[in-house]
Write a protein that holds these residues in place. Structure first.
Motif, PDB file in Angstrom:
ATOM      1  N   UNK A 624      57.318  24.676  70.927  1.00  0.00           N
ATOM      2  CA  UNK A 624      58.912  23.345  71.515  1.00  0.00           C
ATOM      3  C   UNK A 624      57.333  22.537  72.294  1.00  0.00           C
ATOM      4  N   UNK A 625      56.931  21.780  72.588  1.00  0.00           N
ATOM      5  CA  UNK A 625      56.296  20.670  72.932  1.00  0.00           C
ATOM      6  C   UNK A 625      57.094  19.715  74.393  1.00  0.00           C
ATOM      7  N   UNK A 653      64.969  18.363  70.849  1.00  0.00           N
ATOM      8  CA  UNK A 653      63.272  18.567  71.271  1.00  0.00           C
ATOM      9  C   UNK A 653      63.147  19.258  73.046  1.00  0.00           C
ATOM     10  N   UNK A 654      64.396  19.564  73.875  1.00  0.00           N
ATOM     11  CA  UNK A 654      64.921  20.208  75.387  1.00  0.00           C
ATOM     12  C   UNK A 654      64.844  21.400  74.955  1.00  0.00           C
ATOM     13  N   UNK A 655      64.188  22.525  75.714  1.00  0.00           N
ATOM     14  CA  UNK A 655      64.219  23.737  76.346  1.00  0.00           C
ATOM     15  C   UNK A 655      64.736  24.295  77.519  1.00  0.00           C
ATOM     16  N   UNK A 656      65.110  25.642  77.671  1.00  0.00           N
ATOM     17  CA  UNK A 656      65.505  26.130  78.978  1.00  0.00           C
ATOM     18  C   UNK A 656      64.620  27.189  79.612  1.00  0.00           C
ATOM     19  N   UNK A 917      59.501  15.094  66.618  1.00  0.00           N
ATOM     20  CA  UNK A 917      58.937  16.814  67.565  1.00  0.00           C
ATOM     21  C   UNK A 917      57.825  17.202  66.848  1.00  0.00           C
ATOM     22  N   UNK A 918      58.202  18.511  67.244  1.00  0.00           N
ATOM     23  CA  UNK A 918      57.263  19.637  65.968  1.00  0.00           C
ATOM     24  C   UNK A 918      58.784  19.458  64.770  1.00  0.00           C
ATOM     25  N   UNK A 919      59.651  18.783  64.783  1.00  0.00           N
ATOM     26  CA  UNK A 919      60.277  18.946  63.692  1.00  0.00           C
ATOM     27  C   UNK A 919      61.156  16.925  63.647  1.00  0.00           C
ATOM     28  N   UNK A 920      61.521  16.529  62.370  1.00  0.00           N
ATOM     29  CA  UNK A 920      62.590  15.338  62.889  1.00  0.00           C
ATOM     30  C   UNK A 920      64.302  16.115  62.726  1.00  0.00           C
ATOM     31  N   UNK A 971      68.433  18.920  62.173  1.00  0.00           N
ATOM     32  CA  UNK A 971      67.299  19.251  62.196  1.00  0.00           C
ATOM     33  C   UNK A 971      66.009  19.554  60.847  1.00  0.00           C
ATOM     34  N   UNK A 972      64.796  18.842  60.334  1.00  0.00           N
ATOM     35  CA  UNK A 972      64.211  18.737  59.294  1.00  0.00           C
ATOM     36  C   UNK A 972      63.223  19.145  59.927  1.00  0.00           C
TER      37      UNK A 972
END
Length: 975
Positions: A624-625, A653-656, A917-920, A971-972
C-alpha cells in the motif's frame, strides 16, 4: 527494588491501599509485604499502637551478654557521631540493651518506649527491625512507612538475628536504629558483621574439660626455662593475660590473628601434621606446633603453640582483640578454640574475617593425637616430640623460649557437628537462591553462585542445547555436544572451559562417565594419569598448574531425564573432596536439577505460546502507498501476552491501522488475539465505518465471553476473554483525513513534520465486551510527512509509576523532526522499555503519504443517461494521459456499467473518480444506500449482467457506505 528508600509518598499510598484490601505487590518489597500480611493476620491495627509494649519475665542470657557486650560497645563507639543507636534483644524480641544515639533520636525512641524492657516482637509491635528479623529468621531493613505501625514512621532500622553457631537456634537480635532521614542500607551490613563477631564469641565459650586441658599444658611448662606466666589464675583473677601482652608486644593485627587461628585450626584437624609456618604482615614468620596434652582426669586434647621469629619474648600470648572472656567452647568438639583472656578488648565491628566463619579450616578428618603417658604429677607433662623434651624446652620449634599457647582443642564429634551445621546452612541457602527464576541459564548460574566459594573453588554447569531450548533431553551419547552455561570461580580467568563454549567430553572424562552411568564420580586427587586429563592435555596441564587438585562430577537428573552435568573443583581449599562432600554435592545437584527442569518446561511452553503468537501476527508489510509503516512486538519476560497490531489495505487506496491488547498471558491470550485479528480483517473486507467495526467487534467479544462458539475445557471453566482493548484508524491519502476510534485503549500520538507531538483527544470508550456502543470517532487532517504512533499500554504503564509519567516520556522521545519510522521505533523502545519488560508491547509507527492531484481524476455527473458516453470518453482520455492505454477498454466498460447503474437505480448526485496508485481504481458514488447485488442472469433476462461483467474484468470490487450514500469501486492491476 520496586521503590526508592525515600519514596515515602508512594509507600504511604501503598500502605493505605493494602489496608483497604487492594493489591500492592509491585509497590512494596516482598519481605515488607510478607510482614504486613502477617501483621494483618494477627489483627494488628497500625493506628492503635502508640508505643512499644513492655515485656514480662525478662531474664537475659548471661552467655549472650558476655559475647555481645564488648562487640556492641565497640560498635556504638564507632557510630557515636552518626545518630545511630545499637540495640540488643533476646530471642523473643525483648530489648536487653540500648547503646549510643544522639539526644533527638533518644527522645523520640523514649516517646515510643523503644528502650530496655520493651517487646519488639512482630505480633505485638508490627513490622520493625527486631521483630521482623526474628519472624523472617534473617536480616531485615525497614524504613519509614515500611513500618506497619504509624508511630514508627520516623525511624529506620536494620536487624540481624544472632544464632548459636552449633545448634543454629536464634539467641537474640542486633538492631541499628536511626531517624528516617539518616537511613542508610549500610546499617544492615554493620549489623551482620556485629552478629558475626558475637557468634564467634559464643563459639569460643569453653567447657570445664577445655579448662583442664589448658591447666595441664600450663602445669607442664611451669618449670620450663625461659617461660613465665602472667599473674592470673584460670578462674579469671585480675592480671594481664599472656594473650594481651603478646598482642601488644608483637603488634599483631586482627588479620594476622585470624590467619594464625585458621592455620592452627587446620593443624589440629590434621593428624599427620604437627608443625606449620605462617607468613604474617611485614614478612614476619610464625611457627606453629601441635602438642598433645592430657588432663588430670584423663581428658585428652591438643594445644597449638605459636612462636614469631624475633617477635615475642618468653611468656607472651597472642590472642588479642578477638579473644573470649572465658575459655573457648566447641561442645565436646574437634575444633580449635582460643585461649581465654581476663578482660578482652572489644573487637572492631567491621573488621575483616579470614572467610566469615569461625572454624573455617576444620574440613579434614581428625584423629586424636595419642595422649601423653600419665605421671605422678598432678598433670601430665606435654610430649612434643621423640626427643623427650617438653613444650617448655628451647628446642627451637615453637616452644620454650618465645612460644605461647595459641589454641586448645579436642577431637571428636565437634568438628562433625560444625560441618553438618554448615552443610545444612548451605542446603538451606541453596533452596532459597536456586530457582528464583524460570530461566535455565540463570538457574545454572545460581547453582554456581551458591557453591562458590563455600563448597568448591570452581563450579561448572554443562547442558545440551536441547535443554536450553526447552526441549526434552535425549539419552546421552558419548561425544555429544554440551554447552557450558555457568562457571563460578574464586579467581578471574580460570583454566577451565569458559561460558558459552561447546564441549564434547571424551569417554574417559569424569563428566562423560557421570552422564553415561548416571552416577556421580569422585576424584579426590587429580593426576595426569586420570581420565580427565585425556579430555584436553594442554588444558589439564594448566589446571594442575593452577593448583586444582580435587573433582566431583554429578549428573543433573530430574523426573527420570538427564539434563546435564555439574562439576565441582577445589584448588585453594587444601582438603580434597570426601564422601561426605559427595553426598552434599549430590543433594545440591538434585535440587538444582528440579529447578532446571522446571525452567526447561516453562521455556518450552513459553516458546510454544510465542511461536503461536508470532504466527498470528502480521508477516511482512502489506502493499500500500498511503503510509510508510514500521512496527515492533516484544513479548513479556514472564509470558506471551495478547498484544497485536495490523496494517490492512482498504478500497480507494485507504489503509486501516489497528492495535489491540487482550488481557492476560499464555496460549489462551495468544489464541484470543488471533481470533480478534481475524475478525477485524473480515470486518474490514466489508468496508465498515470505524465505529461500526468496533461495535461488531464488541459484540463478538461479548459472545465469546458467554461461551458462544468457544470450546471451554472442563478444567478451565473461566477461560473467556477477561478484557480486550482496541484502537482503529482509517487513513485516506486522497483527502489526508484520518478517522480514529478506540475501546479502552491508550490514546494515539501524532508527530508533526516539525517534531511537535500531540496526543489525540479521542474519547476512550469502554473495553471490548462490555456493550459500550456506540463508539465515538474523531476525524482529523494529517500533514504529509507527519507520523501516527499507535501502541499498547505495556509501553507507558509501569507498576511503579503513573501513566502520565509514561506519556510524558513518550512525548519526549517522539519530539524529533524528520526521523524515519524505523528509527522512531528504535528510539522509543530504547528509552522506555526495561531489559526485562513485565508486559507485552506492540508499537506501530506510520508516516503519512498523500496522493497528489496528478494521481486523481474525478467528474461530477448529472442523472441524465446521455452522460454515460461522455464519461467513457473522459476515462479514455485520462488513461491515455497516464499512459495506461492497455486498460482503456476494460476501464471504459467498467465505468460505463457503474455509471449506468447509478443513474438508473440511485438518487442524488453521481461522481466518477479514477485513482492511479498501486492499482487503477474506478469509483462511482451516489446518494443511495441501496447495495447492488451480483447475480447470475437467466437466458431470457434482459438485464442483470452488468456487475457480472465488472467482476470478470477487475481483480476485486465492492461497496462501501458513506454519510451521504455509497461508493461502488473496482480495482484493476497496473500493467
Amino acid at each position: 527494588m520496586p521503590i526508592a528508600w525515600d519514596d515515602i509518598g508512594g509507600l504511604a499510598d501503598a500502605h493505605e491501599r493494602f489496608l483497604s484490601g487492594a493489591l500492592v505487590e509491585a509497590d512494596v518489597r516482598d519481605s515488607v509485604l510478607d510482614s504486613w500480611k502477617r501483621c494483618r493476620i494477627a489483627g494488628f491495627e497500625p493506628d492503635r499502637m502508640k508505643a512499644f509494649p513492655r515485656a514480662s519475665g525478662l531474664g537475659p542470657d548471661s552467655r549472650l551478654l558476655r559475647a555481645a557486650e564488648p562487640v556492641l560497645k565497640g560498635l556504638s563507639e564507632v557510630l557515636a557521631d552518626t545518630g545511630v543507636t545499637v540495640v540488643l534483644c533476646d530471642g523473643q524480641g525483648r530489648m536487653i540493651q540500648r547503646l549510643g544515639g544522639d539526644r533527638r533520636l533518644l527522645q523520640l525512641l523514649d516517646g515510643v518506649r523503644f528502650s530496655p524492657g520493651c517487646d519488639a516482637s512482630e505480633p505485638v509491635s508490627g513490622t520493625n527491625g527486631v521483630g521482623t528479623a526474628l519472624a523472617g529468621r534473617g536480616p531485615f531493613y525497614v524504613v519509614g512507612r515500611e513500618h506497619f505501625a504509624d508511630c514508627l514512621q520516623p525511624f529506620a532500622c536494620a536487624g540481624a538475628p544472632v544464632r548459636n553457631p552449633l545448634s543454629g537456634r536464634v539467641e537474640g537480635v542486633v538492631d541499628l536504629t536511626c531517624l528516617r532521614d539518616h537511613a542508610d542500607p549500610a546499617m544492615l551490613r554493620l549489623a551482620r558483621e556485629a552478629v558475626r563477631d558475637i557468634e564467634t564469641r559464643l563459639l569460643e565459650q569453653a567447657t570445664q574439660r577445655e579448662r583442664a586441658l589448658l591447666a595441664a599444658y600450663r602445669w607442664a611448662h611451669r618449670d620450663a626455662p625461659g617461660w613465665s606466666w602472667p599473674e592470673r589464675t584460670l578462674s579469671g583473677q585480675p592480671g594481664r593475660s599472656d594473650q594481651e601482652a603478646g598482642h601488644e608486644s608483637a603488634g599483631l593485627g586482627r588479620i594476622d590473628l585470624a590467619l594464625l587461628r585458621e592455620k592452627a585450626e587446620a593443624l589440629i584437624a590434621s593428624p599427620q601434621r604437627t608443625l606449620d609456618e605462617v607468613v604474617l604482615s611485614g614478612g614476619r614468620i610464625a611457627t606453629l606446633r601441635c602438642c598433645p596434652v592430657t588432663g588430670a582426669a584423663g581428658e585428652s586434647g591438643v594445644v597449638v603453640e605459636a612462636r614469631i621469629l624475633g617477635g615475642l619474648g618468653p611468656g607472651l600470648g597472642a590472642v588479642g582483640p578477638g579473644a573470649s572472656a572465658v575459655p573457648s567452647r566447641v561442645s565436646s568438639a574437634a575444633a580449635a578454640v582460643t585461649i581465654p583472656s581476663a578482660v578482652p578488648p572489644a573487637p572492631p565491628p567491621v573488621a575483616p574475617k579470614s572467610d566469615g566463619t569461625p572454624l573455617a579450616a576444620l574440613r579434614t578428618a581428625v584423629t586424636a593425637p595419642p595422649p601423653a603417658p600419665a605421671t605422678d604429677e598432678p598433670y601430665a607433662r606435654v610430649r612434643t616430640g621423640t626427643d623427650g623434651h617438653s613444650g617448655g624446652g628451647d628446642n627451637g620449634d615453637g616452644g620454650g623460649d618465645g612460644g605461647w599457647p595459641l589454641l586448645v582443642g579436642e577431637t571428636g564429634v565437634g568438628r562433625l557437628a560444625v560441618q553438618a551445621r554448615r552443610r545444612l546452612e548451605l542446603l538451606h541457602e541453596a533452596g532459597l537462591r536456586i530457582g528464583s527464576t524460570l530461566d535455565v541459564a540463570r538457574t545454572a548460574e545460581e547453582l554456581a553462585e551458591v557453591t562458590v566459594p563455600r563448597f568448591a573453588d570452581f563450579t561448572a554447569v554443562d547442558l545440551p542445547a536441547a535443554v536450553l531450548r526447552g526441549e526434552e533431553p535425549e539419552p546421552f551419547r558419548v561425544g555429544a555436544a554440551l554447552r557450558r552455561v555457568a562457571l563460578g570461580a574464586v579467581e578471574e580467568n580460570p583454566p577451565l572451559y569458559g561460558v558459552g563454549e561447546e564441549i564434547r567430553f571424551t569417554p574417559s572424562a569424569p563428566q562423560a562417565c557421570s552422564l553415561d552411568s548416571r552416577q556421580s564420580v569422585l576424584e579426590p586427587v587429580l593426576a595426569r594419569a586420570g581420565g580427565w586429563f585425556a579430555q584436553d592435555p594442554a588444558r589439564g596441564d594448566r589446571i594442575l598448574a593452577a593448583g586444582i587438585h580435587s573433582l566431583i562430577t554429578v549428573p543433573l537428573r530430574a523426573r527420570g531425564a538427564t539434563l546435564g552435568v555439574v562439576s565441582f573443583y577445589r584448588s585453594g581449599k587444601p582438603a580434597p573432596f570426601e564422601d561426605d562432600d559427595l553426598s552434599l554435592a549430590q543433594e545440591l545437584a538434585a535440587r538444582a536439577a528440579i529447578c532446571i527442569d522446571n525452567a526447561r518446561r516453562y521455556t518450552r511452553e513459553h516458546n510454544t505460546a510465542l511461536t503461536l503468537q508470532r504466527s498470528l501476527l502480521p508477516r511482512g508489510r502489506p502493499e500500500q502507498s498511503a503510509v510508510e509503516v514500521a512496527y515492533r512486538y516484544l513479548p513479556a519476560q514472564a509470558g506471551v501476552g495478547g498484544d497485536w497490531f495490523d496494517v490492512i489495505p482498504l478500497s480507494g487506496a485507504r489503509v486501516a491501522l489497528v492495535v489491540g491488547d487482550v488481557v492476560g498471558h499464555g496460549l489462551h491470550a495468544a489464541a484470543t488475539m488471533g481470533r480478534l485479528r481475524t475478525a477485524v480483517q473480515n470486518f474490514c473486507s466489508l468496508d465498515l465505518p470505524a465505529d461500526d467495526l468496533l461495535t461488531h467487534l464488541d459484540d463478538l467479544v461479548s459472545r465469546l465471553d458467554r461461551g458462544e462458539g468457544w470450546a471451554v475445557e472442563p478444567t478451565y471453566p473461566d477461560a473467556g476473554i477477561i478484557g480486550a482493548t482496541c484502537l482503529f484508524a482509517v487513513y485516506d491519502p486522497v483527502t489526508r483525513r484520518c478517522t480514529l476510534t478506540r475501546a479502552g485503549h491508550p490514546q494515539p500520538a501524532v508527530v508533526a513534520p516539525d517534531g511537535t507531538v500531540e496526543f489525540v483527544d479521542l474519547p476512550p470508550g469502554p473495553p471490548l465486551g462490555l456493550g459500550g456502543m456506540p463508539f465515538e470517532t474523531v476525524e482529523l487532517e494529517l500533514a504529509e510527512g507527519s507520523q501516527l504512533v499507535l501502541y499498547t499500554d505495556g509501553l507507558i504503564e509501569k507498576r511503579s509509576q503513573d501513566v502520565d509519567v509514561g506519556l510524558d516520556a513518550l512525548r519526549t522521545v517522539l519530539a524529533c523532526a524528520g526521523r524515519a519510522p524505523e528509527d522512531t521505533c528504535e528510539a522509543v523502545l530504547d528509552a522506555l522499555l526495561p531489559a526485562r519488560p513485565g508486559d507485552d508491547v506492540a508499537l506501530l509507527v506510520a508516516r503519512i503519504n498523500a496522493l497528489g492531484p496528478e494521481q486523481v481524476a474525478q467528474w461530477d455527473l448529472s442523472s441524465d443517461p446521455t452522460v454515460v458516453s461522455g464519461s467513457r470518453a473522459a476515462v479514455t482520455a485520462q488513461l491515455a494521459a497516464w499512459g495506461l492505454d492497455d486498460l482503456a477498454f476494460s476501464t471504459e466498460l467498467v465505468a460505463s456499467e457503474l455509471v449506468t447503474n447509478a443513474i438508473r437505480y440511485a438518487t442524488g448526485p453521481v461522481r466518477l473518480r479514477l485513482l492511479r496508485d498501486r492499482a487503477l481504481v474506478c469509483e462511482v458514488s451516489d446518494g443511495s444506500s441501496t447495495s447492488p447485488r451480483l447475480r447470475r442472469a437467466r437466458s431470457e433476462d434482459e438485464g442483470g449482467r452488468g456487475l457480472f461483467l465488472v467482476a470478470q474484468l477487475t481483480e476485486r470490487w465492492g461497496t462501501r457506505y458513506t454519510t451521504d450514500g455509497k461508493v461502488i469501486w473496482a480495482e484493476q492491476p497496473l500493467p
